[in-house]
Enzyme design. Structure first.
Site, PDB file in Angstrom:
ATOM      1  N   PRO A  95      32.285  60.740  73.761  1.00 55.03           N
ATOM      2  CG  PRO A  95      32.051  62.415  72.459  1.00 55.03           C
ATOM      3  CD  PRO A  95      32.201  61.020  72.534  1.00 55.03           C
ATOM      4  CD  GLU A 102      29.158  65.033  62.929  1.00 55.34           C
ATOM      5  OE1 GLU A 102      29.067  66.109  63.770  1.00 55.34           O
ATOM      6  OE2 GLU A 102      30.194  65.032  62.162  1.00 55.34           O
ATOM      7  NE  ARG A 140      50.603  51.765  84.363  1.00 59.33           N
ATOM      8  CZ  ARG A 140      50.649  52.100  85.758  1.00 59.33           C
ATOM      9  NH1 ARG A 140      49.591  52.351  86.711  1.00 59.33           N
ATOM     10  NH2 ARG A 140      51.924  52.372  86.396  1.00 59.33           N
ATOM     11  CG  ASP A 175      50.780  54.510  89.274  1.00 56.79           C
ATOM     12  OD1 ASP A 175      51.959  54.555  88.989  1.00 56.79           O
ATOM     13  OD2 ASP A 175      49.945  53.602  88.625  1.00 56.79           O
TER      14      ASP A 175
END
Length: 222
Positions: A86, A113, A150, A164
Site C-alpha cells: 500500500p 503486518e 489483457r 478503455d
C-alpha cells in the site's frame, strides 16, 4: 510474457487463472503464469516465513530469507520485479501498458503486518492498487495481472483496449445494445443513424462530459 507470483496463499489463485480472458490467454500460450508458495523456499525445518518485529509491535512480519531465495531461483536477465504494497505507486492504466511490454514479471505479495524492510531492495517497482489496506497482496496482484495480460498483443483486439476508460485521460463513452427502447429508455438517435463521423463525434463529447462529471481530476480541473 511470463509472470511468476510469490505468495503465502497459492490456492487464492486457483479460479483466477482458469476463467475469462485470462484463462483463454493461458490456454492460447500468450502468457505463462506460475504461482509459487513462499513457504517452499524457507530454510526453517517447520517452513516458518514470519516472525515478530524487532522493537515490538503488533502482528507478524514476513522474513527476508524465503523471499530472497525465491527471487534468486526465478530471476533472469529479463525479469522485472514488483512488490505489492500500500506504500507503492498507485497503479494506473499507463503503467499497465508499460508492464505489458515486459518479458518476465515477478510479483511479490506481502502479507501479515508487513514485510521485512530489506525485501524492498529486490523490487524494481513498488505498486499499490489504492489507498486502502487488504489482508495481503494476493488480490492486488490479481488486479495488476488481469490488467496487464489483457493488453498483451493478441489477447483482445487492440481497438477494445484503446477505447478503455483512462486512455487519453478520459472515461469511456456510454454504450447501448438491443432493444433500442427498453421501458421507455431509448438509445440515442445518433447511434442508430449509421453516420460514423457523427457517432465518433458524439462518443468523444460524451467521454469528455462523463469525465468532467465523474472524474474531473483526470482533466486537471478542481
Amino acid at each position: 510474457m511470463k509472470i511468476d507470483i510469490l505468495t503465502l496463499f497459492p490456492h487464492m489463485f486457483d479460479n483466477f487463472l482458469s476463467e475469462s480472458i485470462l484463462g483463454r490467454a493461458i490456454n492460447n500460450h500468450q502468457v505463462i503464469i506460475n504461482i509459487h508458495n513462499i513457504r517452499d523456499y524457507s530454510t526453517d525445518p517447520h517452513k516458518k516465513v514470519d516472525d515478530y518485529p524487532f522493537g515490538g509491535g503488533r502482528g507478524m512480519v514476513l522474513m527476508p530469507q524465503p523471499v530472497f531465495d525465491a527471487v534468486d531461483a526465478l530471476k533472469t536477465p529479463d525479469s522485472f520485479i514488483i512488490l505489492m504494497t500500500p506504500q507503492g505507486e498507485v497503479f494506473k492504466q499507463k503503467k499497465a501498458y508499460e508492464l505489458s511490454l515486459k518479458k518476465h514479471l515477478i510479483i511479490i505479495c506481502g502479507h501479515y503486518e508487513g514485510f521485512d524492510e530489506r525485501i524492498r531492495i529486490l523490487a524494481d517497482l513498488e505498486l499499490s492498487i489504492g489507498d486502502y489496506i487488504l489482508t495481503g497482496g494476493e488480490l492486488a496482484s490479481q488486479v495488476v495481472t488481469d490488467s496487464i495480460v489483457r493488453l498483451i498483443d493478441g489477447v483482445i483486439t487492440k481497438e477494445s483496449h484503446l477505447n478503455d476508460s483512462f486512455n487519453n485521460d478520459l472515461l469511456d463513452y456510454p454504450v447501448y445494445t438491443r432493444p433500442s427502447d427498453y421501458k421507455g429508455m431509448k438509445v440515442p438517435d445518433v447511434l442508430l443513424s449509421g453516420h460514423h463521423q457523427n457517432i465518433e463525434k458524439w462518443r468523444h463529447e460524451q467521454s469528455i462530459e462523463r469525465t468532467k462529471k465523474r472524474r474531473p481530476d483526470l482533466l486537471g480541473d478542481d
